[in-house]
Write a protein that holds these residues in place. Structure first.
Motif, PDB file in Angstrom:
ATOM      1  N   GLU A 182       1.174  -1.118   0.268  1.00 15.71           N
ATOM      2  CA  GLU A 182       0.551  -0.149   0.130  1.00 15.71           C
ATOM      3  C   GLU A 182       0.959   1.252  -0.388  1.00 15.71           C
ATOM      4  O   GLU A 182       1.306   1.766   1.365  1.00 15.71           O
ATOM      5  CB  GLU A 182      -0.941  -0.094   1.439  1.00 15.71           C
ATOM      6  N   ASP A 229      -5.160   2.622  -2.067  1.00 12.95           N
ATOM      7  CA  ASP A 229      -6.002   3.786  -1.454  1.00 12.95           C
ATOM      8  C   ASP A 229      -6.490   4.845  -1.735  1.00 12.95           C
ATOM      9  O   ASP A 229      -4.975   5.782  -1.506  1.00 12.95           O
ATOM     10  CB  ASP A 229      -5.938   3.911   0.251  1.00 12.95           C
ATOM     11  N   HIS A 282      -9.561   0.132  -1.057  1.00 12.10           N
ATOM     12  CA  HIS A 282      -9.408   1.424   0.253  1.00 12.10           C
ATOM     13  C   HIS A 282     -10.403   3.054  -0.199  1.00 12.10           C
ATOM     14  O   HIS A 282      -9.884   3.400  -1.346  1.00 12.10           O
ATOM     15  CB  HIS A 282      -8.351   1.384   1.294  1.00 12.10           C
TER      16      HIS A 282
HETATM   17 ZN    ZN Z   1      -5.542   2.111   3.515  1.00 14.58          ZN
END
Ligand code: ZN
Length: 268
Positions: free
Chosen positions: A139, A174, A199
């Motif tokens: 991420e 995300d 996300h």
């Molecule tokens: Zn996240």
């Protein structure tokens, strides 16, 4: 089609994991993504059983990573902890283990060195992740977190690492961390087949806290449907994971929060 929504447990810090599982079932939220603190509080085996019984998909386990450390013992401890995280993700049947890779060791100014530690850490745990069938989802975090949480800042960097590491590694996209990136569209296309998690939350204007002032989807300036369309074009078919780290949301009635999580599916 309304996408399947997943509750990231950090969105309702007011609740235990058991309460989150029951809440998802009650609100018709088909997915969940636990953080390891609430998972360990409940016990991994008990949690796995309850989540399975509730029929929830585990869209991810948050989180592994945090590799850089000031000395070899610290780096070895981080790798050990990641091994436990892989075992936990496997026990849950999670779609992936989300990796927040870590910032600079305290007192260090050696950014290339920290990035090398991240790569070495991932190389060390990858054989176990592959053996357990757990995808490591890198991420990238917004560059404002580079010093203390993630020297991995862009999707391009994450995909370069995926290329270098090979099978068993993907990315967690995300929107909060990547929306600003001028290369986003090109890198999302490059991520084809490698998006392991998606996300959502929103970027509020003004943002009053760089960690704990995220908005619910729709409250801010991120064009979430546009980024989701990029993810789908890249083959992603997972759950839309609502992850809102926010003191304001933590002060709300969790039942109301879950209603908004459920509704986020239509907005995202
Ligand atoms: Zn996240």
């Amino acid at each position: 089609m309304t996408p399947a929504v997943s509750l990231n447990t950090a969105t309702v810090k007011q609740w235990t994991l058991a309460q989150c599982i029951e809440g998802c079932a009650r609100h018709g939220i088909p997915g969940i993504s636990p953080w390891r603190d609430v998972l360990q509080e409940m016990g991994v085996d008990a949690a796995a059983r309850r989540i399975r019984d509730a029929g929830l998909r585990v869209t991810g386990l948050c989180r592994g990573g945090m590799f850089p450390a000031a000395d070899a013992a610290g780096r070895a401890a981080a790798i050990e902890d990641n091994r436990r995280a892989i075992a936990e993700a496997a026990a849950l049947g999670a779609d992936c283990l989300v990796m927040v890779c870590g910032g600079l060791p305290p007192g260090s100014k050696d950014l290339p060195g920290a990035r090398a530690m991240v790569r070495e850490g991932l190389e060390a745990i990858l054989p176990e992740a592959r053996a357990a069938g757990v995808t490591l989802a890198l991420e990238p975090l917004h560059p404002m977190t580079c010093a203390d949480r993630s020297v991995l800042s862009t999707l391009k960097q994450a995909l370069d690492l995926c290329d270098a590491l090979g099978d068993g590694v993907g990315v967690a996209v995300d929107v909060y961390h990547v929306w600003w990136d001028p290369e986003l569209a090109a890198q999302m296309a490059r991520a084809k087949g490698r998006i392991a998690a998606f996300h959502v939350c929103d970027w509020k204007v003004p943002t009053t806290d760089l960690v704990f002032d995220r908005g619910m989807p729709g409250e801010g300036v991120i064009d979430i449907p546009a980024i989701r369309a990029m993810a789908e074009a890249a083959g992603w078919r997972g759950g839309v994971e609502v992850e809102v780290l926010s003191r304001a949301v933590w002060a709300m009635d969790p039942e109301e929060v879950l209603k908004r999580v459920k509704a986020a599916g239509a907005l995202c």
